[in-house]
Write an enzyme that holds these catalytic residues in place. Sequence first.
Site, PDB file in Angstrom:
ATOM      1  N   SER B 158       0.673  -1.139  -0.209  1.00  0.00           N
ATOM      2  CA  SER B 158       0.061  -0.186   0.016  1.00  0.00           C
ATOM      3  C   SER B 158       0.745   1.157  -0.071  1.00  0.00           C
ATOM      4  CB  SER B 158      -0.842  -0.020   1.291  1.00  0.00           C
ATOM      5  OG  SER B 158      -1.902   1.051   0.918  1.00  0.00           O
ATOM      6  N   ASP B 324      -8.378  -7.020  -4.733  1.00  0.00           N
ATOM      7  CA  ASP B 324      -7.902  -5.649  -4.073  1.00  0.00           C
ATOM      8  C   ASP B 324      -8.500  -4.530  -5.212  1.00  0.00           C
ATOM      9  OD1 ASP B 324      -6.788  -3.389  -3.519  1.00  0.00           O
ATOM     10  OD2 ASP B 324      -4.766  -3.998  -3.343  1.00  0.00           O
ATOM     11  N   HIS B 357      -7.640  -5.411  -0.274  1.00  0.00           N
ATOM     12  CA  HIS B 357      -6.543  -4.542   0.081  1.00  0.00           C
ATOM     13  C   HIS B 357      -5.619  -5.200   0.924  1.00  0.00           C
ATOM     14  CE1 HIS B 357      -3.563  -1.599  -0.614  1.00  0.00           C
ATOM     15  NE2 HIS B 357      -3.800  -0.990   0.520  1.00  0.00           N
TER      16      HIS B 357
END
Lengths: 384, 384
Positions: B158, B324, B357
């Site tokens: 991320s 995701d 995610h």
Amino acid sequence: MNNDNGSVGLVQTKTLTFAHPPDELILESGARLGPITLAYETYGKLDSQRSNAILLVHALTGDAHVAGYHTHADRKPGWWDWMVGSGRPFDTDRYFVVCSNVIGGCQGSTGPRSINPATGERYNLDFPMVTIGDMVAAQRYLVDELGIDRLLCVAGGSMGGMQALEWAIRYPERVASVIPIATTSRLSAQGIAFNQVGRRAITADNKWNGGNYGVKPDELPAEGLAVARMLAHITYLSEEAMHAKFGRRLREKERYGFDFSIDFEVESYLQHQGESFIRRFDADSYLYISKAMDYFDLPRQYGSLQNAFAGVQAGFLLLSFSSDWLFPTVHSKEIVRALMVNRKDVTFCEIPSPYGHDAFLIENEAMKRIVPAFLNRMASSGRH
Amino acid sequence: MNNDNGSVGLVQTKTLTFAHPPDELILESGARLGPITLAYETYGKLDSQRSNAILLVHALTGDAHVAGYHTHADRKPGWWDWMVGSGRPFDTDRYFVVCSNVIGGCQGSTGPRSINPATGERYNLDFPMVTIGDMVAAQRYLVDELGIDRLLCVAGGSMGGMQALEWAIRYPERVASVIPIATTSRLSAQGIAFNQVGRRAITADNKWNGGNYGVKPDELPAEGLAVARMLAHITYLSEEAMHAKFGRRLREKERYGFDFSIDFEVESYLQHQGESFIRRFDADSYLYISKAMDYFDLPRQYGSLQNAFAGVQAGFLLLSFSSDWLFPTVHSKEIVRALMVNRKDVTFCEIPSPYGHDAFLIENEAMKRIVPAFLNRMASSGRH
């Protein structure tokens, strides 16, 4: 998109009040609600057989004002104007079109901010919880009052689609067809989660005050309601549409501001969405109506989706949109399957669209082709 | 998942302070920041050639505590414990692993709630805006201080992936390889929009007070921060995962409450996420770090993504996860393409996962297979 050629023109919102005590509407929760006022609009003429009536049902933040203008100064027509008018899919030369604001709403119908006649004060959080089924039960009074035994069609998107499904199930003999668009038989866990965060944003606003806020602009929990709307608005658009419409374009600047002012076009757009929303919508209504959506669950209510549809008589046109991730196509397909197992008349189309959930308010080309053909078949099939 | 066999055991967070005036760090905005403290942890031993160091970089709300326990009473280990330890992917028998809290953070590193030595007061919103590049520039001081000329690897998911990309671009000679996971070369319009709504929820909290809130629990803008976290948490999960984990199951009740208390398990879960978050994270830090993510845009910064990677020397392992939707695979593929056009050493894998995610914190089986093999190749390729 909103070509005034064919517009229904100047229209007025009317009201009907019913369910006067002691004959209140008994809600799904067991609570009683009455008297109930519904705000509604009609366009076109009911024919002599009273067989050409179409009920349009609105989404979370919609209202009775589907089409036309309230004053000559109005810059924007009703929320589904391109669908309703002369030569439009819900053709007012041919059909009598009705739309009412849902109970729990804030745009003329009885809702949490209405005066409770028993106390002379606003209901606020004393308002009973209403369900999609309760909204439809209230609409039935209006349909009765208008002298319509059997609706040719009930149509709507999102929460409107939930109401269309309820109509077909609750009142099978009174609905010849339904058009549930971009909808579901039960809100997803993700949908519940987004609604919850929106409600939490509202109740976190210190002006919300347990639902008992004043009526002056500076007494409203406007910040919380704006956050709820901005969040919801993201879920109504596809990532693809946001990318195409805004991307990472900056708002009236050449370089980053390196502060917490607006940097990006998408921020400016969302902020505007929040600000215009708080001028037209009420925070307590948002709590109630979003909760009604959370509670919508046909499989739970009827044991299974197949059971839910066992007794329906209406013809179904299900529409979904390829980029809608809030009410994705798979949810419409579940409904189609359950109807097919019951050997019902069902037509389904996934309309290719980049616009996400909002596509039902936008995709006029596809809907102008599909909806009139379905209505025509229903009108000429002797179902009505 | 967190098997203690191989745990790094009890660890301590250390600090390094640098960039003392007049030699402050000059930020991308042009502002100067100093002195700067970084909180960091290390595991394993730096080898005699100083060639076995791996820098792990954390996501929006992460910290320096990647692995192990701070006290014997700790119930939870660090945030990527299953990745770091003896025999784990970042094998502490073999590698020297470092992780620091980013600048702008609130977990030991200099951030908006730190004391501004020039005034003796907290910076609050006087803290300068920091970028992903600035975070990496601060980490370079730490790497220097630890005597590491060349990192074997920089890895993170991320926002950690953004930092890994910045390391490869800014300091090409100091990074042998990078593992950017579930990341992007520029945050999407949708990502900016979600961040904006989270920030708006915080600034709408009347306790936020322009960023100048007190330090006692009842002085914190906790409601706003909880809303921001709950919203963000939805985006970290896939709809599929939420459906599987919660569906529409009710929370400790048989039927709907028909009130505004918690009805669904998913509501209870999200509420818990909000409540536990406000005990460990700071609202102003959330504003700054989310803004740093919004600003991350390699194509803008370098003219194009291809240009951005023209000078990189590192080997790349890009990982994405099939479900995701916040940092979708297509974003990783754009990076892969730009690297391939530049004839760089790049490996890419989309890991099938239902977890959205958050998969980078969960998908241990796949990552345990892929990451050690890549690190082994990098370590034995003479790149370091």
